[in-house]
Design a protein around this motif. Structure first.
Motif, mmCIF file in Angstrom:
data_model
loop_
_atom_site.group_PDB
_atom_site.id
_atom_site.type_symbol
_atom_site.label_atom_id
_atom_site.label_comp_id
_atom_site.label_asym_id
_atom_site.label_seq_id
_atom_site.Cartn_x
_atom_site.Cartn_y
_atom_site.Cartn_z
ATOM 1 N N CYS A 89 4.298 -2.789 -6.486
ATOM 2 C CA CYS A 89 3.177 -1.839 -6.471
ATOM 3 C C CYS A 89 3.663 -0.434 -6.830
ATOM 4 O O CYS A 89 2.934 0.350 -7.433
ATOM 5 C CB CYS A 89 2.499 -1.812 -5.102
ATOM 6 S SG CYS A 89 1.577 -3.326 -4.733
ATOM 7 N N THR B 101 2.335 1.617 -3.408
ATOM 8 C CA THR B 101 1.339 2.138 -4.350
ATOM 9 C C THR B 101 1.244 3.656 -4.230
ATOM 10 O O THR B 101 1.297 4.382 -5.235
ATOM 11 C CB THR B 101 -0.044 1.508 -4.067
ATOM 12 O OG1 THR B 101 0.073 0.095 -4.174
ATOM 13 C CG2 THR B 101 -1.089 2.012 -5.050
ATOM 14 N N THR C 44 -4.360 -4.578 -7.073
ATOM 15 C CA THR C 44 -3.404 -5.183 -6.148
ATOM 16 C C THR C 44 -4.242 -6.105 -5.267
ATOM 17 O O THR C 44 -5.387 -6.383 -5.576
ATOM 18 C CB THR C 44 -2.614 -4.137 -5.334
ATOM 19 O OG1 THR C 44 -3.454 -3.600 -4.315
ATOM 20 C CG2 THR C 44 -2.098 -3.020 -6.214
ATOM 21 N N ASN D 165 0.822 -1.211 0.000
ATOM 22 C CA ASN D 165 0.000 0.000 0.000
ATOM 23 C C ASN D 165 0.858 1.263 0.000
ATOM 24 O O ASN D 165 0.559 2.229 -0.706
ATOM 25 C CB ASN D 165 -0.961 -0.006 1.194
ATOM 26 C CG ASN D 165 -2.174 -0.892 0.950
ATOM 27 O OD1 ASN D 165 -2.534 -1.170 -0.205
ATOM 28 N ND2 ASN D 165 -2.807 -1.345 2.009
ATOM 29 N N LEU E 186 -5.779 -0.376 -11.540
ATOM 30 C CA LEU E 186 -4.634 -1.143 -11.041
ATOM 31 C C LEU E 186 -5.143 -2.093 -9.971
ATOM 32 O O LEU E 186 -5.684 -1.665 -8.949
ATOM 33 C CB LEU E 186 -3.574 -0.198 -10.455
ATOM 34 C CG LEU E 186 -2.430 -0.893 -9.704
ATOM 35 C CD1 LEU E 186 -1.638 -1.812 -10.614
ATOM 36 C CD2 LEU E 186 -1.502 0.134 -9.066
ATOM 37 N N ALA F 3 -7.616 -1.203 1.578
ATOM 38 C CA ALA F 3 -7.020 -0.168 0.724
ATOM 39 C C ALA F 3 -6.738 1.136 1.471
ATOM 40 O O ALA F 3 -6.027 2.004 0.973
ATOM 41 C CB ALA F 3 -7.943 0.130 -0.457
ATOM 42 N N THR G 199 -8.892 5.252 -4.664
ATOM 43 C CA THR G 199 -8.423 3.959 -4.162
ATOM 44 C C THR G 199 -9.570 3.243 -3.474
ATOM 45 O O THR G 199 -10.403 3.875 -2.833
ATOM 46 C CB THR G 199 -7.278 4.169 -3.153
ATOM 47 O OG1 THR G 199 -7.740 5.049 -2.130
ATOM 48 C CG2 THR G 199 -6.066 4.775 -3.823
ATOM 49 N N VAL H 232 -7.234 2.338 -8.008
ATOM 50 C CA VAL H 232 -6.522 1.213 -7.396
ATOM 51 C C VAL H 232 -7.535 0.366 -6.638
ATOM 52 O O VAL H 232 -8.253 0.879 -5.772
ATOM 53 C CB VAL H 232 -5.418 1.690 -6.428
ATOM 54 C CG1 VAL H 232 -4.660 0.496 -5.865
ATOM 55 C CG2 VAL H 232 -4.469 2.657 -7.113
ATOM 56 N N ALA I 125 1.997 1.323 -9.979
ATOM 57 C CA ALA I 125 1.227 2.546 -9.734
ATOM 58 C C ALA I 125 1.779 3.690 -10.586
ATOM 59 O O ALA I 125 1.030 4.488 -11.152
ATOM 60 C CB ALA I 125 1.265 2.913 -8.254
#
Lengths: 338, 613
Positions: B381, B243, B403, B240, B401, B268, B311, B337, B385
């Motif tokens: 990441c 990212t 993850t 995280n 994206l 997230a 996100t 994300v 990103a």
């Protein structure tokens, strides 16, 4: 540069129904913006019109400015992002009673709570027009529509009360056909730092014709509405002899010259007081007990969300030991492999 | 007693306790110390959704597994060499993860009648009941020793008991011959404003260390040499954070300020939290009233000229679907994300999965293809990103994206890249009305890339309107049938054309052979480890791991065609396999799927592939 209303008209054909109240609101905006531009030193490219979905949300196409036609209910969120990204823009949002108060109700109250500096023009025709006539969150109780063939069984919102509930800093109300008053309000809302909400009582000539007639008809308007202006006495009526006074913490309509009432007894409108009591009472006034309040009811200066974002950014930047990505990447615990 | 220090290549330690026992912190501190020392590491936090789940029950057990090594480490490890169980429930839930040769450390004080019953044991002898009597079990009164250690600290009993994780950490540091310095530094930073707590925690940590060195139960301790890593500066990073930093890097490289509109959602949230810190890099974050406002504020910011980010995790992606369509049709740059978690609906929020792929690919109304990419490790990441930002801004389109919770929460050492080595980002801004002869048509495109220009409000002469309604290239509302077909085609072509800028699919192992393992996203570590095992055994197994899913790399078919069998391994019921079946129909795809909220076990992969050999 001096603009005229013509400068703000786009080359797009206006496709609202003939007789729709939206035409007058559009005209009022196009007439108000040259004044806004002059008073605030804005040029054309600073204006952005944002909207959601609904009849009124077509408005950005009719303005010769930057424009964003969003999705249902989300105009307020789109405007918010725009303003935070570029606080120098003058952002205007066209939205309806369904768009702002039903599907977009959440964004509406939160934008007001944050006091983000956008100008929301809420076209309230108390009906869903674009979907051809279903009741809206502002349709009166018992209203018969296609989805309420026996009358609605739910209470409507008073948009101004929502603004007050979210501790809004600006609320004005007007009627579509009141071009002069509308322009005056739009100029005031542009000058207001913070989230301004203007409720436009708009007539839907097809699905809800005459919805506001009891206060908007020429013959009765002067007696059934009151135009509030900061610093002026709350006087109304076609003979300008009626006024509002406060009795036992409640508003009361009185007649000047009757029962010893003089003009000096009539309340003076203070739009700039932070106190919500009087503004709430004015917003709640309903005909026939009271005249319906028009004009700028509340206009209270306060720090805006976009100002706070900018100030915090600058404050953190001034103190931070990190100035770029390279420094961030190497901040904290690191180790060398040789 | 003189203990023996044994050199080992790698070791897996699993810390388990009640969700309030501080196991995540204990594990993180152990991992960070190891990483700073130069070990390779991989971590796997495995915790319940409840902040304080019912005490002493199996559902409330929080675990943190860390794999450290002097060799390349790609997974947090399947089974552990050392299991720390702070209570009977932790033992109940985790005994199955302990190797037959494992050392198990138990807090004796928690193993009273009540505790054993709450954990769901049928007898009063958990060790016998679990059949783990042959493991090296160290039973220590950790709570009592912590109380003793801190009896003069002036802390109340509750606060003292809370320090038992530090005592345990001290024991583990002894077992693995780790220095305490890093943890001391951490404590000094964390309790800067409460100096008393610095000394208290240091004391209990040292006492745990000393206690372990005094008891005879730990006859052998272990030493994991620093790994032979490439030269450079390293740091430990989780997915995280990586990212967030990758997005910030894209902002700096493009010179376009970052705006992130988001709503907190597990797992997230940490990306939004990390971005919120970095106002010094001009990042603006808006914690919105809901997920929809998250993406819609981002779209507004993109129109106004910011690098827009939102996100979320699976349920949030569902809520953002309509607005993703808006970003797509207005052709504005946006990075979304999705840190995938177990679904459907709320599912198991803290557990990992790859079940949002179909949603990312297809979950919108209308013809709405969107670029989808996936990160394959915590540190990757960062790069993904960054590239998501580059693709979004240069191609004027939203990019999803993907993850995973496993990546977002997991951490590993990362060789810090130099910003100089990252490519430039050139958004197609139109700066002046003279560039378009005074009349700006928002949907006129570059004939080769199909990319439109980005005109910012505030620029004189470029006034234009975009929106969710179909438009002509000139930006005028149009319901003309031919125009709609044209615009649908153009938008699809633009996304497909991005493949030109995607790196070719790489094969790990021989470029042709018996079996090709195909994976995407966070399963990389497990698949790679499996392939390495096959290579040791001299078997013809290779790996092709996809970071780019829509569009697929241009050489996909070429890679596939050189293997006799292809097995697609993913943490869902076969979403990528089905996608490949649609895109590259001429191949047969075997599948390995797991939907248990848990990562693969390397052995699962090895067994599945062995069946094909």
């Amino acid at each position: 540069m001096k603009y005229t209303a013509q400068d703000f008209k786009s080359n797009q054909e206006v496709r609202w129904c003939p007789g729709c109240g939206d035409h007058s609101v559009l005209a009022s905006l196009q007439r108000a913006l040259p004044q806004v531009a002059e008073d605030l030193g804005y040029s054309m490219e600073r204006f952005v019109f944002v909207s959601g979905i609904g009849c009124s949300s077509r408005l950005p196409y009719y303005m010769n400015t930057y424009g964003f036609h969003g999705i249902h209910g989300r105009a307020t969120a789109i405007s918010t992002g725009m303003k935070v990204a570029n606080p120098t823009l003058s952002i205007w949002q066209a939205t309806g009673d369904g768009d702002a108060l039903a599907i977009g109700g959440n964004h509406f109250i939160h934008a007001i709570r944050r006091n983000i500096d956008i100008n929301i023009v809420l076209f309230n025709n108390r009906i869903y027009g674009l979907t051809k006539g279903q009741y809206s969150p502002t349709s009166p109780l018992g209203k018969i529509t296609k989805t309420s063939p026996y009358g609605t069984v739910e209470h409507p919102f008073n948009p101004g009360a929502l603004v007050m509930g979210a501790r809004g800093t600006f609320f004005a109300r007007s009627i579509d056909s009141e071009l002069k008053l509308n322009q005056e309000i739009f100029v005031a809302s542009a000058k207001h730092d913070g989230c301004s909400v203007t409720e436009m009582l708009v007539n839907c000539v097809i699905y809800n014709d005459g919805s506001h007639r009891e206060i908007s008809d020429k013959e009765v308007k002067a007696d059934r509405t009151i135009v509030l202006r900061h610093g002026e006495r709350m006087i109304f009526g076609k003979d300008r002899n009626k006024g509002l006074v406060l009795v036992n913490k409640e508003l009361k309509v009185v007649t000047i010259g009757e029962g010893g009432v003089t003009e000096d007894d009539i309340l003076i409108h203070d739009a700039h007081t932070a106190d919500m009591g009087m503004h709430s009472m004015l917003i709640d006034m309903k005909w026939p007990e009271y005249p319906v309040a028009l004009g700028v009811i509340r206009d209270v200066p306060d720090k805006t969300y976009d100002d706070n974002v900018r100030d915090q950014l600058e404050e953190v930047r001034a103190k931070s030991t990190i100035h770029n990505m390279e420094e961030l990447l190497h901040s904290g615990s690191t180790w060398e492999v040789k | 007693m003189q203990h023996k220090i044994i050199d080992i290549e790698d070791v897996v330690i699993r810390f388990a306790g009640d969700s309030g026992d501080g196991m995540q912190l204990t594990g993180t501190l152990f991992a960070d110390s190891s990483a700073l020392f130069g070990n390779e590491i991989s971590t796997f936090p495995d915790y319940p959704a409840e902040i304080r789940a019912p005490q002493g029950t199996v559902s409330g057990v929080s675990g943190f597994q860390v794999h450290i090594g002097s060799v390349e480490i790609n997974t947090p490890g399947d089974f552990c060499d050392v299991l720390v169980a702070m209570n009977p429930a932790a033992l109940m839930a985790n005994a199955k993860w302990a190797k037959p040769t494992a050392t198990i450390i138990l807090d004796e004080d928690a193993f009273d009648e009540k505790g054993i019953q709450r954990a769901g044991f049928k007898t009063m002898n958990p060790i016998e009941e679990l059949g783990i009597g042959d493991r090296n079990i160290i039973v220590s009164p950790i709570t009592t020793l912590t109380k003793e250690s801190l009896k003069d600290s002036g802390l109340d009993l509750k606060s003292i008991v809370r320090c038992k994780n530090m005592f345990t950490l001290g024991m583990c540091f002894f077992m693995f011959n780790k220095e305490l310095d890093h943890t001391f530094e951490y404590l000094e930073r964390k309790f800067k404003k409460k100096p008393a707590l610095i000394e208290t925690n240091k004391k209990v940590l040292k006492d745990g260390f000393n206690y372990a060195s005094n008891i005879h139960a730990i006859a052998n301790t272990y030493y994991v040499q620093p790994a032979k890593q490439e030269k450079g500066t390293y740091r430990n990073i989780n997915g995280n954070q990586a990212t967030a930093w990758g997005l910030l890097a894209a902002s700096e490289k493009s010179g376009v300020p970052l705006f992130c509109g988001s709503y907190p959602i597990t797992p997230a949230t940490a990306i939004l939290e990390e971005l919120a810190i970095h106002k010094e890099l001009k990042a603006k974050t808006l914690q919105c009233e809901d997920e929809i406002a998250g993406i819609c504020t981002a779209i507004g910011a993109a129109y106004a000229g910011n690098f827009a980010v939102t996100t979320t995790s699976g349920p949030g992606l569902s809520l953002k679907s309509e607005a993703l369509g808006l970003a797509m049709i207005t052709e504005l740059p946006l990075v979304l994300v999705d840190v995938q978690r177990s679904g459907p609906s709320t599912g198991i929020p803290t557990k990992t999965e790859q079940t949002d792929l179909n949603q990312a690919l297809y979950g919108r109304n209308g013809e709405c293809p969107i670029m989808v990419m996936a990160a394959h490790s915590p540190s990757d990441c960062f790069e993904k990103a960054f590239y998501a930002g580059k693709f979004a801004m240069e191609h004027m389109m939203p990019v999803i994206l993907l993850t995973e919770g496993f990546l977002g929460n997991g951490s590993e050492p990362w060789k810090i890249p130099s910003m100089k080595d990252l490519p430039e980002i050139h958004p197609p801004f139109i700066k002046d009305a003279s560039e378009c002869g005074g009349k700006f048509s928002p949907f006129e495109r570059d004939p080769e890339t199909f990319v439109r220009r980005w005109a910012l409000p505030g620029t004189p002469g470029l006034e234009h309107r975009v929106g969710g309604l179909e438009k002509s290239p000139a930006g005028v509302i149009s319901s003309d049938p031919q125009n709609h077909q044209h615009m649908v085609n153009m938008r699809a072509k633009k996304v497909a054309h991005a493949a030109v800028d995607i790196p070719p699919l790489k094969v790990i192992g021989d470029e042709s052979g018996e079996v090709l393992i195909v994976g995407w996203g966070g399963t990389f570590g497990h698949l790679y480890t499996a392939v390495k095992e096959f290579h040791k055994q001299g078997k013809s197994v290779s790996l092709a791991h996809f970071d780019y899913i829509n569009p697929l790399p241009l050489n996909t078919e070429e890679v596939f065609s050189k293997f006799r069998k292809i097995i697609v391994c993913e943490l869902n019921s076969g979403q990528f396999a089905d996608y490949l079946r649609a895109k590259h129909q001429k191949f047969h795809y075997y599948q390995l799927n797991k939907v248990q909220g848990q990562p693969f076990i390397v052995k699962d992969v090895v067994d599945a592939v062995n069946n094909l050999l």
